[in-house]
Design a protein around this motif. Structure first.
Motif: not given
Lengths: 214, 214
Positions: A6-7, A24, A26-28
């Motif tokens: 996810p990251s 951050t 975080d991929k999203d």
């Protein structure tokens, strides 16, 4: 790095020296900023100097694409270290002190080695993503590229690995001692507005505005 | 280069390889874009790689300023080659062919060697320009910097010499053969809107919104 992670892994290149709490991986969250931004700035080296160029980008999965002419600089970037960043400006932050004036923003910085895309399918898909980035759905509402046009286009890819997002909201962060001061403080939200589509002058009046553009 | 010269001298660094007709070196036009843009992207080298960082800039005469913490990367840029660019996005250009889809924009790219500013007056004037850039007049409506705040701020200058402006309007530039095709073509104007100022939550209600913010 797989899609399941996810990251992005923080690296020496992407951990900021200051305000680490604003960063951050975080991929999203990174994808959302890359997708919302309509242009990026790419930096590359030339004669030992960093050069910057604003351009259009599009993301497909974990790859960022930019394009240019095969006669231009992008075609020469294969294997070269590059950095691409995008910025969304959300607010002006007006503090009680000069020092705490700031901007509310979301920005992504990606680094890595450029790859000039050779595979025909990847090139086509990247071009489609770039056209649909300008306005969603345009690939189905305009003529696909002819072989000559495909040949004239250089596509540069940057795989998303060394990537970070920095963000600051619109909060005022004044010093305690200034809170009782005489000065107004607050923020001014910024918004990018798309106005109504304007047909080009020589458009056949019988051709209606596509529904997506209403 | 004196103030009396109306244009920057085109250099090998600033003449684009493509679309040379989109480039201009007129100082007033360059200044207008730098002044309208609320943020820039600065590129510098780190370990032989170009790095990009979005940041706030302000122009004073023929010098562009950015600022950061004395503990951050900007403080280390003295004498280093940098590039700063700004972009104003004006329109989405939706053509009859994928190939001619484009963006209407105005962008300035400046290159040169960074100078970390030491002179106290120049530092103060640059800080004032940066605060007033966030919102005109804020220097007179907030507390000026304390010595500790001045000491914590690194100011980096880039003298405007190797500079170019590129611009593209919102015109559709389709191929002749596509003009009779079935596709809608035109542009979507973009505009950045400043919404109404929002006071910070802990503001003394007796403090009125400054007139400049109405």
């Amino acid at each position: 790095m797989t899609q399941a992670t996810p990251s992005y892994a923080p690296t020496d290149l992407t951990v900021p020296t200051r305000y680490r709490d604003r960063a951050t991986y975080d991929k999203d969250a990174v994808h959302a900023v890359l997708d919302e931004a309509l242009h990026c700035t790419i930096a590359f080296q030339r004669d030992g100097r960093p050069m910057t160029l604003p351009t259009l980008h599009a993301r497909v999965g974990e790859t960022l694409y930019v394009h240019g002419s095969t006669g231009g600089r992008f075609a020469l970037l294969d294997g070269e270290p590059i950095s691409i960043s995008v910025t969304l400006l959300d607010a002006l932050v007006l503090a009680r002190s000069w020092f705490h004036h700031s901007l509310g923003y979301r920005s992504v910085v990606a680094m890595g080695d450029a790859r000039v895309v050779r595979d025909a399918q990847e090139r086509y898909d990247a071009m489609a993503a770039l056209v649909d980035k300008i306005y969603p759905g345009r690939t189905t509402q305009s003529r696909p590229p002819a072989p000559k046009e495909l040949a004239a286009t250089a596509i540069v890819a940057l795989d998303l690995e060394a990537v970070s997002l920095k963000r600051r909201g619109d909060q005022v962060a004044d010093d305690e001692a200034d809170l009782d001061g005489p000065y107004w403080a607050g923020s001014v939200p910024l918004r990018t507005v798309r106005e109504a589509a304007v047909p080009t002058g020589d458009l056949d009046p019988a051709i209606a505005l596509p529904a997506a553009l209403h």
